[in-house]
Design a protein around this motif. Structure first.
Motif, PDB file in Angstrom:
ATOM      1  N   ASN A  26       0.819  -1.217   0.000  1.00  0.00           N
ATOM      2  CA  ASN A  26       0.000   0.000   0.000  1.00  0.00           C
ATOM      3  C   ASN A  26       0.851   1.266   0.000  1.00  0.00           C
ATOM      4  N   ASP A  29       1.362   2.350  -3.475  1.00  0.00           N
ATOM      5  CA  ASP A  29       0.138   2.663  -4.213  1.00  0.00           C
ATOM      6  C   ASP A  29      -0.195   4.140  -4.007  1.00  0.00           C
ATOM      7  N   ILE A  30      -0.089   4.936  -5.049  1.00  0.00           N
ATOM      8  CA  ILE A  30      -0.306   6.384  -4.950  1.00  0.00           C
ATOM      9  C   ILE A  30      -1.722   6.713  -4.475  1.00  0.00           C
ATOM     10  N   SER A  31      -2.691   5.856  -4.758  1.00  0.00           N
ATOM     11  CA  SER A  31      -4.070   6.122  -4.323  1.00  0.00           C
ATOM     12  C   SER A  31      -4.232   5.943  -2.811  1.00  0.00           C
ATOM     13  N   LYS A  32      -3.237   5.319  -2.150  1.00  0.00           N
ATOM     14  CA  LYS A  32      -3.300   5.105  -0.697  1.00  0.00           C
ATOM     15  C   LYS A  32      -2.389   6.074   0.061  1.00  0.00           C
ATOM     16  N   GLU A  33      -1.926   7.096  -0.624  1.00  0.00           N
ATOM     17  CA  GLU A  33      -0.982   8.040  -0.039  1.00  0.00           C
ATOM     18  C   GLU A  33      -1.512   8.680   1.249  1.00  0.00           C
ATOM     19  N   ASN A  34      -2.807   8.958   1.296  1.00  0.00           N
ATOM     20  CA  ASN A  34      -3.391   9.609   2.475  1.00  0.00           C
ATOM     21  C   ASN A  34      -3.676   8.634   3.605  1.00  0.00           C
ATOM     22  N   GLU A 173      -6.736   0.124   7.237  1.00  0.00           N
ATOM     23  CA  GLU A 173      -6.802   0.244   5.774  1.00  0.00           C
ATOM     24  C   GLU A 173      -5.408   0.105   5.150  1.00  0.00           C
TER      25      GLU A 173
END
Length: 176
Positions: A26, A29-34, A173
């Motif tokens: 994760n 994974d750039i979409s999970k950066e936050n 998450e």
């Protein structure tokens, strides 16, 4: 790098190893950066298998989880038996672990900052009476009654709540 180093020490613990691997995946994974945070490595490093399994079960709940803080009291006094019952009691355990181990795990995870132990709080319309009348509590009380037949003993409880906070939800998450 700390994640990879920590991963090498979990060869015997599949549960924690899977958390590290998911966190590593994760983190890329750039979409999970936050969601991914470097502090999560330290949390996993402090956890044992029970902590990971208990956290997973608790974090599946969308809201609050009923808990009580039980104690064995002597009727007509303000005296209690210390260490007779776990400090935090959920009414269930994780296979292979007892109620005291689950209580200690809850306290540890609250110190990690991923869940809240809300003493003397209640969930509206929750059935705490069922939690107060479990076989485990009755067995412990019966044991004390047999050991101290001259005393009139009872179980007193404080209704409480366990809650996986926002930091804990993000941690879950990131590690799934």
């Amino acid at each position: 790098m700390p994640l990879l180093q920590s991963l090498t020490y979990t060869a015997q613990n599949e549960t924690l190893r899977e958390m590290y691997i998911a966190l590593l995946a994760n983190s890329m994974d750039i979409s999970k950066e936050n969601v991914v945070h470097p502090s999560y490595v330290d949390i996993i490093k402090k956890m044992n298998r029970l902590d990971a399994l208990l956290f997973e079960k608790l974090s599946k709940n969308r809201g609050y989880v009923m808990a009580i803080n039980p104690r064995i009291a002597i009727n007509g006094t303000n005296k209690i038996y210390t260490n007779a019952l776990p400090e935090w009691y959920l009414g269930w355990t994780i296979d292979g672990y007892d109620e005291f181990a689950v209580s200690a795990s809850l306290i540890r995870m609250s110190k990690f900052g991923i869940l809240e132990l809300m003493y003397d709080r209640t969930i509206i319309e929750a059935n705490y009476s069922a939690l107060r009348q479990t076989a485990f509590l009755e067995q412990v009380l019966d044991g004390y009654k047999n050991a101290y037949p001259q005393q009139q003993l009872k179980i007193e409880t404080t209704d409480s709540v366990v809650y996986v906070n926002e930091y804990g939800k993000q941690f879950r998450e990131a590690c799934r």
